[in-house]
Write a protein that holds these residues in place. Structure first.
Motif, short mmCIF file in Angstrom:
data_model
loop_
_atom_site.label_atom_id
_atom_site.label_comp_id
_atom_site.label_asym_id
_atom_site.label_seq_id
_atom_site.Cartn_x
_atom_site.Cartn_y
_atom_site.Cartn_z
N LYS A 1 10.76 -1.47 -52.75
CA LYS A 1 11.51 -2.17 -51.68
C LYS A 1 13.00 -1.95 -51.86
CE LYS A 1 8.24 -5.93 -50.90
NZ LYS A 1 8.05 -7.40 -50.95
N PHE A 2 13.46 -2.00 -53.10
CA PHE A 2 14.88 -1.77 -53.40
C PHE A 2 15.29 -0.38 -52.95
CE2 PHE A 2 18.23 -0.20 -56.16
CZ PHE A 2 19.17 -1.22 -56.11
N ALA B 1 18.96 -9.87 -51.62
CA ALA B 1 18.47 -8.54 -51.99
C ALA B 1 19.37 -7.45 -51.40
CB ALA B 1 17.03 -8.36 -51.53
N ARG C 1 15.28 0.23 -49.17
CA ARG C 1 16.43 -0.38 -48.49
C ARG C 1 17.61 0.56 -48.56
NH1 ARG C 1 15.56 -5.10 -49.83
NH2 ARG C 1 16.18 -4.93 -51.97
N ALA D 1 16.76 -14.98 -49.21
CA ALA D 1 16.26 -14.00 -50.20
C ALA D 1 16.52 -12.57 -49.73
CB ALA D 1 14.78 -14.22 -50.44
N GLU D 2 16.36 -12.32 -48.43
CA GLU D 2 16.62 -10.98 -47.90
C GLU D 2 18.11 -10.64 -47.98
OE1 GLU D 2 15.14 -11.17 -43.92
OE2 GLU D 2 13.04 -11.16 -44.55
N GLU E 1 13.19 -8.70 -56.15
CA GLU E 1 11.86 -8.59 -55.55
C GLU E 1 10.88 -8.07 -56.60
OE1 GLU E 1 13.33 -7.24 -51.17
OE2 GLU E 1 13.58 -5.89 -52.85
N ASP E 2 9.61 -8.16 -56.28
CA ASP E 2 8.57 -7.70 -57.21
C ASP E 2 8.51 -6.18 -57.33
OD1 ASP E 2 7.90 -10.35 -57.61
OD2 ASP E 2 6.32 -10.31 -56.10
N SER E 3 8.89 -5.50 -56.28
CA SER E 3 8.69 -4.05 -56.22
C SER E 3 10.02 -3.30 -56.21
CB SER E 3 7.91 -3.71 -54.94
OG SER E 3 7.88 -2.32 -54.74
N LYS E 4 10.12 -2.30 -57.08
CA LYS E 4 11.29 -1.42 -57.06
C LYS E 4 11.33 -0.58 -55.79
CE LYS E 4 11.80 -0.83 -62.03
NZ LYS E 4 11.80 0.12 -63.14
N THR F 1 21.70 -4.85 -53.54
CA THR F 1 21.52 -3.41 -53.36
C THR F 1 22.87 -2.74 -53.10
OG1 THR F 1 19.30 -3.73 -52.47
CG2 THR F 1 20.37 -1.63 -51.98
N LEU G 1 17.52 -6.38 -59.20
CA LEU G 1 16.22 -6.57 -58.55
C LEU G 1 15.91 -8.05 -58.40
CD1 LEU G 1 14.00 -3.90 -60.32
CD2 LEU G 1 14.94 -3.80 -58.01
#
Length: 73
Positions: free
Chosen positions: A69-70, A37, A73, A33-34, A64-67, A41, A62
Motif C-alpha cells: 500500500k505504501f 499514511a 501510493r 488514518a489515510e 498500514e499492515d502492507s508495504k 509517505t 509505515l
C-alpha cells in the motif's frame, strides 16, 4: 573541509513536502488514518530525496499492515 548538517525543516523542504501532499491528498473528506499514511509517505520521499543518507528505514513511516500500500501510493 568541514561537514555541516542541514536541517530538514527549512522553507524549501517544507514547500517540497507541501507540494507532494497537495498532489496526493484530495480536498474531499479523508479519514485520519489515510491522511497520516499519505503525509508519512510524502515525508519519506522528501527525506530520501533531500537527505544525505542513501536510504532511510521504511518502518517508522509505515502505519498500514502492507508495504505494498505504501509503495502503491
Amino acid at each position: 573541509m568541514e561537514k555541516y548538517d542541514v536541517a530538514f525543516i527549512n522553507p524549501a523542504n517544507v514547500v517540497f513536502v507541501y507540494m507532494l501532499v497537495r498532489e496526493l491528498v484530495d480536498g474531499e473528506e479523508t479519514k485520519e488514518a489515510e491522511l497520516q499514511a499519505a503525509v508519512l509517505t510524502c515525508l519519506y520521499l522528501s527525506y530520501s530525496y533531500m537527505g544525505n543518507e542513501i536510504s532511510y528505514p521504511l518502518k517508522p513511516f509505515l502505519v498500514e499492515d502492507s508495504k505494498d500500500k505504501f509503495w502503491d501510493r
